[in-house]
Design an enzyme around this catalytic site. Structure first.
Site, PDB file in Angstrom:
ATOM      1  N   TYR A  81     -12.549  -2.991  12.271  1.00  0.00           N
ATOM      2  CA  TYR A  81     -11.413  -2.712  12.214  1.00  0.00           C
ATOM      3  C   TYR A  81     -10.440  -2.120  13.405  1.00  0.00           C
ATOM      4  CZ  TYR A  81      -7.560   1.276  10.743  1.00  0.00           C
ATOM      5  OH  TYR A  81      -6.538   1.870  11.363  1.00  0.00           O
ATOM      6  N   ARG A 128       0.440   5.835  -1.780  1.00  0.00           N
ATOM      7  CA  ARG A 128      -0.080   6.537  -1.187  1.00  0.00           C
ATOM      8  C   ARG A 128       0.271   6.977   0.464  1.00  0.00           C
ATOM      9  NH1 ARG A 128      -5.868   6.079   0.296  1.00  0.00           N
ATOM     10  NH2 ARG A 128      -6.867   4.607  -1.008  1.00  0.00           N
ATOM     11  N   LYS A 154      -6.216  -4.589  13.980  1.00  0.00           N
ATOM     12  CA  LYS A 154      -5.287  -4.405  14.500  1.00  0.00           C
ATOM     13  C   LYS A 154      -4.992  -5.343  15.964  1.00  0.00           C
ATOM     14  CE  LYS A 154      -5.093  -1.302  10.801  1.00  0.00           C
ATOM     15  NZ  LYS A 154      -4.233  -1.766   9.551  1.00  0.00           N
ATOM     16  N   GLY A 211       0.626  -0.878  -0.135  1.00  0.00           N
ATOM     17  CA  GLY A 211       0.198   0.521   0.048  1.00  0.00           C
ATOM     18  C   GLY A 211       0.768   1.229   0.200  1.00  0.00           C
ATOM     19  N   ALA A 212       2.068   1.222  -0.815  1.00  0.00           N
ATOM     20  CA  ALA A 212       2.898   2.195  -0.657  1.00  0.00           C
ATOM     21  C   ALA A 212       2.372   3.466  -1.109  1.00  0.00           C
ATOM     22  CB  ALA A 212       4.002   2.031  -1.003  1.00  0.00           C
ATOM     23  N   ASN A 245       1.914  -2.675   5.800  1.00  0.00           N
ATOM     24  CA  ASN A 245       1.177  -1.015   5.658  1.00  0.00           C
ATOM     25  C   ASN A 245      -0.375  -0.708   5.188  1.00  0.00           C
ATOM     26  OD1 ASN A 245       0.960   2.200   5.585  1.00  0.00           O
ATOM     27  ND2 ASN A 245       0.214   1.603   3.563  1.00  0.00           N
ATOM     28  N   ASP A 252      -3.758  -6.692  -4.571  1.00  0.00           N
ATOM     29  CA  ASP A 252      -4.853  -6.665  -4.358  1.00  0.00           C
ATOM     30  C   ASP A 252      -4.762  -7.154  -3.325  1.00  0.00           C
ATOM     31  OD1 ASP A 252      -7.546  -6.382  -2.871  1.00  0.00           O
ATOM     32  OD2 ASP A 252      -8.703  -7.062  -4.889  1.00  0.00           O
ATOM     33  N   SER A 267      -2.786   0.189  15.012  1.00  0.00           N
ATOM     34  CA  SER A 267      -3.116   1.551  15.323  1.00  0.00           C
ATOM     35  C   SER A 267      -3.586   1.678  16.667  1.00  0.00           C
ATOM     36  CB  SER A 267      -4.796   1.727  14.406  1.00  0.00           C
ATOM     37  OG  SER A 267      -5.461   2.513  15.107  1.00  0.00           O
TER      38      SER A 267
HETATM   39  N1  LIG Z   1      -3.787   7.480   8.982  1.00  0.00           N
HETATM   40  C1  LIG Z   1      -4.733   7.205  10.567  1.00  0.00           C
HETATM   41  O1  LIG Z   1      -5.252   7.652  10.955  1.00  0.00           O
HETATM   42  C2  LIG Z   1      -3.876   6.062  10.658  1.00  0.00           C
HETATM   43  C3  LIG Z   1      -4.227   5.462  12.386  1.00  0.00           C
HETATM   44  C4  LIG Z   1      -3.956   4.188  12.296  1.00  0.00           C
HETATM   45  C5  LIG Z   1      -3.191   3.247  11.771  1.00  0.00           C
HETATM   46  N2  LIG Z   1      -3.049   3.533  10.106  1.00  0.00           N
HETATM   47  C6  LIG Z   1      -3.115   2.400   9.648  1.00  0.00           C
HETATM   48  O2  LIG Z   1      -1.932   3.445   8.722  1.00  0.00           O
HETATM   49  C7  LIG Z   1      -1.892   2.310   7.430  1.00  0.00           C
HETATM   50  C8  LIG Z   1      -1.718   3.323   6.194  1.00  0.00           C
HETATM   51  O3  LIG Z   1      -3.390   3.960   5.655  1.00  0.00           O
HETATM   52  P1  LIG Z   1      -3.021   5.226   5.398  1.00  0.00           P
HETATM   53  O4  LIG Z   1      -3.792   6.445   6.745  1.00  0.00           O
HETATM   54  O5  LIG Z   1      -2.425   5.913   4.640  1.00  0.00           O
HETATM   55  O6  LIG Z   1      -4.774   5.349   4.933  1.00  0.00           O
HETATM   56  P2  LIG Z   1      -5.057   5.787   2.780  1.00  0.00           P
HETATM   57  O7  LIG Z   1      -4.776   6.489   2.786  1.00  0.00           O
HETATM   58  O8  LIG Z   1      -6.521   4.840   2.733  1.00  0.00           O
HETATM   59  O9  LIG Z   1      -3.904   4.702   2.287  1.00  0.00           O
HETATM   60  C9  LIG Z   1      -4.207   2.815   2.306  1.00  0.00           C
HETATM   61  C10 LIG Z   1      -3.773   2.126   1.867  1.00  0.00           C
HETATM   62  O10 LIG Z   1      -4.415   0.368   1.637  1.00  0.00           O
HETATM   63  C11 LIG Z   1      -3.905   0.299   0.597  1.00  0.00           C
HETATM   64  N3  LIG Z   1      -4.856  -0.621   0.904  1.00  0.00           N
HETATM   65  C12 LIG Z   1      -6.068  -1.056   0.464  1.00  0.00           C
HETATM   66  N4  LIG Z   1      -6.786  -1.546   0.358  1.00  0.00           N
HETATM   67  C13 LIG Z   1      -6.719  -2.529  -0.658  1.00  0.00           C
HETATM   68  C14 LIG Z   1      -6.234  -3.455  -1.378  1.00  0.00           C
HETATM   69  N5  LIG Z   1      -7.620  -4.351  -1.039  1.00  0.00           N
HETATM   70  N6  LIG Z   1      -5.131  -4.232  -1.602  1.00  0.00           N
HETATM   71  C15 LIG Z   1      -3.992  -3.380  -2.040  1.00  0.00           C
HETATM   72  N7  LIG Z   1      -3.612  -2.851  -1.398  1.00  0.00           N
HETATM   73  C16 LIG Z   1      -4.449  -2.008  -0.632  1.00  0.00           C
HETATM   74  C17 LIG Z   1      -4.048   1.717  -0.816  1.00  0.00           C
HETATM   75  O11 LIG Z   1      -3.924   0.929  -1.800  1.00  0.00           O
HETATM   76  P3  LIG Z   1      -4.422   2.063  -3.223  1.00  0.00           P
HETATM   77  O12 LIG Z   1      -4.410   2.888  -2.814  1.00  0.00           O
HETATM   78  O13 LIG Z   1      -3.579   1.406  -4.530  1.00  0.00           O
HETATM   79  O14 LIG Z   1      -5.259   1.174  -3.533  1.00  0.00           O
HETATM   80  C18 LIG Z   1      -3.279   2.685   0.392  1.00  0.00           C
HETATM   81  O15 LIG Z   1      -1.935   2.939  -0.062  1.00  0.00           O
HETATM   82  C19 LIG Z   1      -3.255   1.992   7.344  1.00  0.00           C
HETATM   83  O16 LIG Z   1      -3.001   0.464   7.954  1.00  0.00           O
HETATM   84  C20 LIG Z   1      -3.728   2.185   8.546  1.00  0.00           C
HETATM   85  O17 LIG Z   1      -4.654   1.071   8.988  1.00  0.00           O
HETATM   86  C21 LIG Z   1      -3.408   4.633   9.891  1.00  0.00           C
END
Ligand SMILES: NC(=O)c1ccc[n+]([C@@H]2O[C@H](COP(=O)([O-])OP(=O)(O)OC[C@H]3O[C@@H](n4cnc5c(N)ncnc54)[C@H](OP(=O)(O)O)[C@@H]3O)[C@@H](O)[C@H]2O)c1
Length: 248
Positions: free
Chosen positions: A156, A17, A160, A14-15, A92, A65, A142
């Site tokens: 969710y 974005r 986690k 998931g790199a 990630n 995926d 998380s």
């Molecule tokens: N942002 C927060 O506040 C927060 C807090 C705690 C934990 N986290 C964790 O941090 C990690 C990254 O989250 P983020 O905040 O960067 O969120 P995000 O911007 O929504 O990014 C999510 C990433 O996961 C990938 N993804 C989602 N569904 C997928 C699938 N079916 N197959 C392959 N890739 C998939 C997306 O890839 P595509 O765009 O290519 O589909 C994207 O790169 C996650 O594990 C999230 O739970 C985030």
């Protein structure tokens, strides 16, 4: 802090974005070559690969995926085949899968676990088989798994929590091979994941931290890079928060 990762190879899921993008760039800046997985964010992943080359590291794009175990395993295999080794795996990619537990559909629940738990396990199995001593597995959990979640977020945070528990068990299993396993737990970080939050909610979330601001993807990437260092070999089985001191 010596963070030289030159000669190392990392795969970041998931790199394209958000937090994953920041992690891939951070590891590349430290000298690692990177396997960049994406699902929908193809253009973003292409831009990232170009940016990594500008930093003098190599990168390949892998469409995967996370709901599909074969894609996950293939991404690991291609990264290893391309660069000849695999040292660092960052699990990630993640999804929120919203829905109250008493109403959540089986499909949404299964998807949360497929992406947030099963895919990391598949990646770990494929990666650990190829890692040498000094290998690093870093999950992105998380802080939500440590608190009573918002309504509609229980699937969710359960997933986690599974990742946190997996981290402890796996650290023991892989420790004897010199491979560390850690779980980085972000607080609220400004990415697409928070896009549904209103300005008022974002202000409240920022106010709930000791530092007084929301996290940025780079805050998480810095901790991941620290754990990836060769010198971090005695940190394992840990659930480490990077949340600005969030109280709830
Ligand atoms: N942002 C927060 O506040 C927060 C807090 C705690 C934990 N986290 C964790 O941090 C990690 C990254 O989250 P983020 O905040 O960067 O969120 P995000 O911007 O929504 O990014 C999510 C990433 O996961 C990938 N993804 C989602 N569904 C997928 C699938 N079916 N197959 C392959 N890739 C998939 C997306 O890839 P595509 O765009 O290519 O589909 C994207 O790169 C996650 O594990 C999230 O739970 C985030």
């Amino acid at each position: 802090m010596n963070e030289d990762l030159s000669g190392k190879v990392a795969l970041v899921t998931g790199a394209g974005r958000g937090i994953g993008r920041a992690i891939a760039l951070r590891l590349a800046r430290a000298g690692a070559d990177i396997g960049v997985t994406f699902h929908a964010s193809k253009a973003e992943a292409e831009a990232l690969v170009r940016e990594i080359s500008d930093h003098g590291a190599r990168a390949i794009m892998l469409q995967a995926d996370m709901r599909n175990v074969a894609d996950v395993v293939a991404a690991i295999g291609r990264t290893h085949a391309t660069f000849g080794r695999l040292d660092i795996l960052v699990n990630n990619a993640g999804i929120l899968a919203p829905g109250r537990i008493n109403k959540i559909s089986v499909e949404t629940f299964d998807e949360a676990y497929a992406v947030n738990v099963r895919a990391p396990i598949a990646a770990i199995q494929a990666a650990a088989a190829r890692m040498q001593a000094g290998g690093r597995i870093i999950n992105i959990g998380s802080i939500g798994s440590d608190y009573m979640p918002y309504k509609g977020r229980a699937a969710y945070t359960m997933s986690k929590g599974a990742l946190a528990s997996l981290t402890r068990g796996l650290a023991r299993e892989l420790g004897e091979r010199g491979i560390t396993v850690n779980n980085v737990q972000p607080g609220r970080v400004l990415t697409k994941l928070l896009e549904e939050a209103s300005d008022n909610q974002l202000n409240d979330l920022a106010a709930a931290t000791a530092i007084g601001r929301l996290g940025e993807p780079g805050d998480v990437a810095d901790l991941v890079a620290y754990l990836a260092r060769p010198q971090a070999g005695y940190i394992t089985g840990a659930n480490l928060r990077v949340d600005g001191g969030t109280s709830a």
